[in-house]
Scaffold this motif. Structure first.
Motif, PDB file in Angstrom:
ATOM      1  N   ILE A 133       0.178 -10.593  -0.962  1.00 30.96           N
ATOM      2  CA  ILE A 133       0.408  -9.984  -2.278  1.00 30.96           C
ATOM      3  C   ILE A 133      -0.867  -9.409  -2.896  1.00 30.96           C
ATOM      4  O   ILE A 133      -0.848  -8.290  -3.436  1.00 30.96           O
ATOM      5  CB  ILE A 133       1.056 -10.996  -3.229  1.00 30.96           C
ATOM      6  CG1 ILE A 133       2.473 -11.345  -2.756  1.00 30.96           C
ATOM      7  CG2 ILE A 133       1.095 -10.473  -4.659  1.00 30.96           C
ATOM      8  CD1 ILE A 133       3.457 -10.217  -2.892  1.00 30.96           C
ATOM      9  N   PRO A 134      -2.008 -10.117  -2.874  1.00 33.24           N
ATOM     10  CA  PRO A 134      -3.195  -9.529  -3.507  1.00 33.24           C
ATOM     11  C   PRO A 134      -3.601  -8.188  -2.906  1.00 33.24           C
ATOM     12  O   PRO A 134      -4.005  -7.275  -3.652  1.00 33.24           O
ATOM     13  CB  PRO A 134      -4.270 -10.596  -3.275  1.00 33.24           C
ATOM     14  CG  PRO A 134      -3.499 -11.882  -3.187  1.00 33.24           C
ATOM     15  CD  PRO A 134      -2.244 -11.524  -2.453  1.00 33.24           C
ATOM     16  N   LEU A 135      -3.496  -8.055  -1.595  1.00 35.30           N
ATOM     17  CA  LEU A 135      -3.834  -6.764  -0.988  1.00 35.30           C
ATOM     18  C   LEU A 135      -2.816  -5.711  -1.396  1.00 35.30           C
ATOM     19  O   LEU A 135      -3.178  -4.562  -1.696  1.00 35.30           O
ATOM     20  CB  LEU A 135      -3.882  -6.905   0.534  1.00 35.30           C
ATOM     21  CG  LEU A 135      -4.294  -5.644   1.303  1.00 35.30           C
ATOM     22  CD1 LEU A 135      -5.700  -5.200   0.920  1.00 35.30           C
ATOM     23  CD2 LEU A 135      -4.212  -5.892   2.820  1.00 35.30           C
ATOM     24  N   ALA A 136      -1.546  -6.096  -1.441  1.00 35.84           N
ATOM     25  CA  ALA A 136      -0.507  -5.147  -1.847  1.00 35.84           C
ATOM     26  C   ALA A 136      -0.734  -4.660  -3.273  1.00 35.84           C
ATOM     27  O   ALA A 136      -0.637  -3.452  -3.557  1.00 35.84           O
ATOM     28  CB  ALA A 136       0.866  -5.796  -1.715  1.00 35.84           C
ATOM     29  N   THR A 137      -1.029  -5.575  -4.175  1.00 37.21           N
ATOM     30  CA  THR A 137      -1.232  -5.166  -5.567  1.00 37.21           C
ATOM     31  C   THR A 137      -2.498  -4.343  -5.722  1.00 37.21           C
ATOM     32  O   THR A 137      -2.569  -3.454  -6.592  1.00 37.21           O
ATOM     33  CB  THR A 137      -1.269  -6.388  -6.491  1.00 37.21           C
ATOM     34  OG1 THR A 137      -2.250  -7.316  -6.029  1.00 37.21           O
ATOM     35  CG2 THR A 137       0.085  -7.084  -6.507  1.00 37.21           C
ATOM     36  N   ALA A 138      -3.498  -4.606  -4.875  1.00 37.46           N
ATOM     37  CA  ALA A 138      -4.709  -3.771  -4.927  1.00 37.46           C
ATOM     38  C   ALA A 138      -4.398  -2.344  -4.496  1.00 37.46           C
ATOM     39  O   ALA A 138      -4.926  -1.384  -5.066  1.00 37.46           O
ATOM     40  CB  ALA A 138      -5.795  -4.378  -4.034  1.00 37.46           C
ATOM     41  N   PHE A 139      -3.535  -2.196  -3.492  1.00 37.87           N
ATOM     42  CA  PHE A 139      -3.082  -0.844  -3.131  1.00 37.87           C
ATOM     43  C   PHE A 139      -2.354  -0.195  -4.303  1.00 37.87           C
ATOM     44  O   PHE A 139      -2.595   0.972  -4.637  1.00 37.87           O
ATOM     45  CB  PHE A 139      -2.147  -0.914  -1.916  1.00 37.87           C
ATOM     46  CG  PHE A 139      -2.838  -0.801  -0.590  1.00 37.87           C
ATOM     47  CD1 PHE A 139      -3.366   0.411  -0.161  1.00 37.87           C
ATOM     48  CD2 PHE A 139      -2.941  -1.897   0.251  1.00 37.87           C
ATOM     49  CE1 PHE A 139      -3.999   0.528   1.072  1.00 37.87           C
ATOM     50  CE2 PHE A 139      -3.563  -1.795   1.482  1.00 37.87           C
ATOM     51  CZ  PHE A 139      -4.100  -0.584   1.902  1.00 37.87           C
ATOM     52  N   ARG A 140      -1.457  -0.946  -4.918  1.00 31.53           N
ATOM     53  CA  ARG A 140      -0.688  -0.390  -6.030  1.00 31.53           C
ATOM     54  C   ARG A 140      -1.592  -0.012  -7.192  1.00 31.53           C
ATOM     55  O   ARG A 140      -1.392   1.036  -7.828  1.00 31.53           O
ATOM     56  CB  ARG A 140       0.365  -1.397  -6.488  1.00 31.53           C
ATOM     57  CG  ARG A 140       1.294  -0.854  -7.568  1.00 31.53           C
ATOM     58  CD  ARG A 140       2.463  -1.780  -7.808  1.00 31.53           C
ATOM     59  NE  ARG A 140       2.021  -3.111  -8.242  1.00 31.53           N
ATOM     60  CZ  ARG A 140       2.836  -4.140  -8.397  1.00 31.53           C
ATOM     61  NH1 ARG A 140       4.129  -4.023  -8.131  1.00 31.53           N
ATOM     62  NH2 ARG A 140       2.366  -5.311  -8.801  1.00 31.53           N
ATOM     63  N   ASP A 141      -2.597  -0.829  -7.469  1.00 26.71           N
ATOM     64  CA  ASP A 141      -3.524  -0.525  -8.557  1.00 26.71           C
ATOM     65  C   ASP A 141      -4.290   0.766  -8.312  1.00 26.71           C
ATOM     66  O   ASP A 141      -4.792   1.389  -9.261  1.00 26.71           O
ATOM     67  CB  ASP A 141      -4.510  -1.680  -8.747  1.00 26.71           C
ATOM     68  CG  ASP A 141      -3.850  -2.926  -9.309  1.00 26.71           C
ATOM     69  OD1 ASP A 141      -2.711  -2.830  -9.811  1.00 26.71           O
ATOM     70  OD2 ASP A 141      -4.471  -4.007  -9.224  1.00 26.71           O
TER      71      ASP A 141
ATOM     72  N   GLY B  11      -2.885   3.372  -6.998  1.00 25.29           N
ATOM     73  CA  GLY B  11      -1.930   4.464  -7.041  1.00 25.29           C
ATOM     74  C   GLY B  11      -1.078   4.643  -5.809  1.00 25.29           C
ATOM     75  O   GLY B  11      -0.329   5.634  -5.710  1.00 25.29           O
ATOM     76  N   HIS B  12      -1.154   3.723  -4.860  1.00 26.38           N
ATOM     77  CA  HIS B  12      -0.369   3.827  -3.638  1.00 26.38           C
ATOM     78  C   HIS B  12       1.004   3.167  -3.817  1.00 26.38           C
ATOM     79  O   HIS B  12       1.156   2.219  -4.594  1.00 26.38           O
ATOM     80  CB  HIS B  12      -1.107   3.175  -2.471  1.00 26.38           C
ATOM     81  CG  HIS B  12      -2.483   3.724  -2.246  1.00 26.38           C
ATOM     82  ND1 HIS B  12      -2.719   5.003  -1.805  1.00 26.38           N
ATOM     83  CD2 HIS B  12      -3.715   3.165  -2.423  1.00 26.38           C
ATOM     84  CE1 HIS B  12      -4.030   5.214  -1.696  1.00 26.38           C
ATOM     85  NE2 HIS B  12      -4.650   4.111  -2.076  1.00 26.38           N
TER      86      HIS B  12
END
Length: 361
Positions: free
Chosen positions: A18-26, A28-29
């Motif tokens: 999850i932390p890597l996923a949310t970093a991508f989302r942050d 703009g991905h």
């Protein structure tokens, strides 16, 4: 960029990504998680979820297909509560085989630019290879997974397939053998829950994780509670919804609680006692507190060995839990120093955002 995360449907396999996923989302991905039945809980964290093959139950299929194709390996897995990983992963491969066509279809339909998966779901790696999409394996803890991945991929007729990168969340000094992945700082998740008020005494955090114990019931917890009664410290039992009524009346210094943010609780503690879950141990290491690890199966013995080998605590069986051991957990200067050293090592690892910026994009 569109980034699709895939994994087996267990909290210990999905939440670390999850932390890597949310970093991508942050940045703009677009992100999404694709799992078999049981992974829907990811939506509580405001993460899009793609069901791969509704009705295909991981645990049921593992046992059914294991009994049909590898009865000897299934017997070894049951006898060790999945601690025999060389026996367990070929069984997991059978579930991957059953889900492979649906996995390929899910990946094709979502059209990711990058696939990130954990090692128990190599169907994601095969799907990415067939569709020409880069794939990265996200490690979960202290297990050397390359040989296990090869065992699974051999079952799936892709023995030479490898990911483009591997992201390693455990401090490098705690995994035997040469370095083989890119470091990624493990980031704990903030979850709801109120921390107990401080009392002025040292506190020890205790948990058996999210999966009810199968091998020995509450024996380990009973030994901890019994020994705790003789210790001048407070013990917080993080048990979620687990029924511990069979323990009877608890000592006055032992307080059960539901789920609370484990890493936040550890910030108020002098030590931790737990079952050996990778995320549980990594959070204690990040907090710099010594650990007593009481493993009962799966990869938890690997975690316990890693903690003890690094000198940041000790592993034990239920019968070895005594007041003397708990007093040492609170006072051993060697364990305390090693725990602080590992905490500094984790703090120096690149964050998910830094990994994205320097390695992946």
């Amino acid at each position: 960029m569109r980034v699709l995360f895939l994994g087996s449907p267990g909290a210990g396999h999905l939440l670390p990504m999850i932390p890597l996923a949310t970093a991508f989302r942050d940045r703009g991905h677009a992100i999404a998680f694709a799992t078999l039945d049981g992974g829907e809980a990811i939506t509580r964290l405001d993460i899009p979820h793609l069901p791969i093959q509704p009705g295909l139950d991981w645990r049921h299929e593992l046992r059914r297909l294991g009994a049909e194709r590898h009865p000897g390996l299934l017997a070894r897995t049951v006898a060790t509560n999945s601690a025999d990983r060389a026996a367990f992963v070929p069984l997991a491969a059978q579930v991957n085989r059953a889900a492979l066509p649906a996995t390929i279809a899910t990946v094709r339909a979502w059209r990711p630019d990058l696939v990130i998966y954990e090692y128990l779901y190599p169907a994601a790696l095969i799907a990415a290879a067939e569709l020409g999409i880069p794939a990265i394996q996200h490690e979960l803890g202290f297990t050397r997974t390359a040989p296990l991945r090869e065992l699974m991929l051999t079952e799936l007729a892709h023995p030479t397939l490898t990911p483009g990168h591997t992201l390693e969340v455990a401090p490098r000094g705690m995994i035997p053998g040469p370095d083989y992945g890119h470091p990624l700082r493990p980031i704990p998740l903030d979850t709801p829950g109120d921390l107990p008020a401080p009392t002025g005494r040292p506190r020890i955090a205790v948990t058996l994780g999210t999966v009810p114990p199968k091998v020995d019931g509450l024996t380990r917890l009973d030994r901890v509670v019994t020994a705790a009664a003789a210790i001048d410290a407070d013990f917080t039992l993080v048990m979620g919804r687990m029924d511990i009524s069979e323990l009877g009346p608890l000592p006055s210094n032992v307080q059960p609680t539901g789920w609370v943010p484990w890493h936040r609780l550890l910030e108020t503690c002098a030590a931790a006692v737990h079952h050996g879950g990778s995320g549980t141990a990594l959070a204690a290491l990040a907090a710099g507190v010594p650990q007593l690890v009481l493993p009962d199966g799966s990869d938890r013995f690997i975690t316990a060995d890693a903690v003890q080998a690094r000198g940041a605590g000790v592993k034990a069986v239920a019968e070895e839990v005594t007041p003397e051991l708990l007093r040492r957990l609170l006072a051993d200067p060697g364990w305390q120093a090693a725990a602080r050293e590992v905490s500094a090592e984790i703090a120096a690892m690149p964050t998910p955002g830094e990994v994205i910026d320097t390695l992946l994009v």
